[in-house]
Design a protein around this motif. Structure first.
Motif: not given
Length: 572
Positions: A56, A286-288, A54, A290, A269-270
């Motif tokens: 962000a 929640r994301a991997d 994921t 950024a 993509w978040l």
């Protein structure tokens, strides 16, 4: 043998060959103390495949925000994602560091040598290539791919205008005829390009925009995903709201070097509000991954520093293949005088400019056009105090004032045009201060960040005296910087500098890349130094990008062109 895990020793006297099994991928050699040391990297390992990666990002950083169509996608976010969806005939290695500057075959079996005096390139496709729909790829599909790259606005049609019929396609899209320029044979899987004149950069340009395109695809820009041949395909796309890549089950690893199979099953993509929210998403799980939003550089720099202290093993940095500089228009006073231009280069405190950008986590000072780690780059900085070691140490204002006095330009009016974009206003406010201290009568003209503003600044007839710009490499050739920023007919030559002799030296260096790369790189080093000495621009800094990853990410790799190699990350 990088992909087989062997090191081969060849006795130069007898020709005897001995192979050593390493159990990993050899990447480099070094001789120390009479022994040979081997640097090795991991093989592709299926046990690391699977999971969802994921990313962000703010909505404006989503792939497809500016353009989803691969024939015109020309921004970092789109390239880093769509590189995993669409293959061309050639590509740069999907690898880290200098390995990523190596041109390799992708859908083509080999990189051809040009024939017909450098005007014809003939490629043979690999057998059995399929789109993500399961449909076979044919040689003829490249004709439509080239046509779309030539006729859609927003990409780089000029890359392919040298194909016979190409310029007419650019000028008259509805009458585009490539029948003599792109000749294909489905039976032999051959694609031949016929150029109007030799172009030593043509194979490099083919890594952009030109992909096999299924018959029936619209000649207009598409806003829904096209089928590709890469390891992933696009799903769940809504501009600035959602974007996901999932495995393309029709993908076969056509070329390990160009397009290796991906590890994550899904890359999504978040959407987050800003850099702080992106980092919070990584910290919370929640994301991997950024990256700081480039539109908020100074706040991002503070977050980079904070995150690096708290999570040192989860922060990675890489230098980008770009340089930010201030143009000085050499056709109008005072900067039609070489000493006046050199004075500005001496007077500017590049370390202060780095601080304006957010500090050393965001940029590093430079005095030259080519960025570090780029082919032809060698540190060079005559505009500094301290030792003459090629590095920047600080401004020499006394030398600058002396040069202004010698130039006879003191007291002349200077107008700086400054669009309200990212950190440009802060940079130009600093330039106003420096030019004023040198004795010029300076006006800072702030302009809105709109298309008419950029059209005004791009128009050489307006003779803009000073403006902040930059250039990021399209491909790893020094000529890409030169042709845009310095050449007499350069598309981004806003200093209006023209040196026909230097243009000839650049053309010779570009041609040498095919026959004597070492000599070509040495020639580009000297050309880069000439550009610095002529002071047509004031190079300021090279940007450094930071990446934040979650604790479950492994096998991090990145390069100057793509940033993190998303498909090669392991998600535990």
């Amino acid at each position: 043998e990088e992909f087989a895990g062997f090191l081969t020793r060849i006795d130069p006297a007898t020709g005897a060959v001995r192979r050593f099994w390493l159990g990993s991928s050899p990447r480099g050699l070094a001789a120390v103390g009479g022994r040979v040391w081997v640097a090795a990297g991991a093989f592709a390992d299926p046990k690391h495949s699977g999971g969802t990666l994921t990313v962000a990002a703010a909505p404006t950083q989503f792939p497809g925000y500016e353009a989803l169509d691969p024939a015109k996608a020309y921004n970092f976010e789109a390239i880093s994602a769509e590189r995993l969806v669409y293959d061309g005939l050639l590509a740069f290695r999907l690898a880290s560091d200098a390995d990523s500057q190596v041109l390799v075959p992708d859908l083509a079996l080999a990189i051809p040598q040009p024939s017909n005096g450098g005007r014809t390139y003939t490629f043979t496709l690999r057998p059995g290539i399929k789109y993500s729909t399961g449909r076979d790829v044919h040689a003829f599909d490249f004709v439509l791919g080239v046509r779309r790259a030539l006729t859609l606005k927003g990409g780089r049609p000029d890359f392919f205008a040298g194909i016979v019929g190409g310029q007419n396609c650019v000028d008259h899209p509805d009458a585009c005829d490539l029948s003599r320029g792109v000749v294909t044979d489905d039976a032999t899987r051959r694609v031949s390009f016929h150029l109007s004149a030799p172009d030593p950069e043509f194979t490099y340009k083919l890594t952009w925009f030109v992909h096999p395109t299924p018959p029936g695809t619209s000649l207009k820009e598409v806003t829904t995903q096209l089928p590709g041949t890469g390891p992933y395909m696009i799903t769940d796309y809504a501009k600035g709201k959602s974007f996901s890549l999932v495995r393309n089950h029709w993908f076969h690893q056509w070329s390990f070097a160009a397009q290796p199979g991906g590890y994550p099953d899904v890359i999504r993509w978040l959407a987050v509000a800003d850099t702080r929210a992106a980092l919070a998403a990584v910290i919370s799980g929640r994301a991997d991954i950024a990256q700081p939003d480039p539109s908020s550089l100074q706040p991002a720099a503070a977050l980079v520093s904070e995150f690096k202290v708290r999570y040192p093993g989860q922060v990675y940095r890489y230098s980008t293949a770009g340089t930010v500089f201030e143009y000085l228009n050499v056709t109008v006073p005072p900067f039609n005088n070489l000493k006046a231009r050199q004075a500005v280069n001496y007077a500017v405190d590049r370390k202060k400019l780095v601080e304006l950008l957010g500090g050393p986590t965001q940029a590093e000072a430079t005095c030259q056009l080519l960025p570090p780690k780029f082919p032809g780059y060698s540190p060079y900085c005559p505009y500094t105090t301290g030792p003459a070691d090629g590095l920047y140490h600080g401004p020499d204002f006394a030398k600058a004032r002396k040069l202004v006095d010698e130039s006879g330009t003191k007291g002349l009016p200077v107008t700086i045009h400054s669009p309200l974009f990212e950190v440009i206003p802060a940079i130009n406010a600093y330039f106003k201060q420096v030019l004023g201290q040198l004795g010029y009568k300076v006006t800072l003209h702030q302009m809105p960040d709109t298309d008419p503003t950029w059209e005004f600044l791009d128009n050489p007839h307006n003779h803009v005296q000073v403006q902040t710009r930059g250039w990021g490499a399209d491909f790893p050739l020094a000529s890409n910087f030169y042709d845009a920023v310095v050449a007499c007919r350069g598309g981004s030559n806003l200093s209006e500098y023209c040196n026909r002799g230097l243009d000839q030296r650049a053309a010779t260096a570009t041609t040498l890349m095919a026959t004597d790369p070492g000599a070509a790189l040495r020639a580009w080093t000297q050309i880069d130094r000439t550009i610095t000495d002529q002071a047509l621009v004031v190079p300021m800094f090279n940007r450094i990008a930071s990446t934040f990853v979650s604790a479950r990410v492994r096998n991090y790799q990145s390069n100057q062109a793509l940033g993190p190699l998303l498909s090669q990350l392991w998600v535990h």
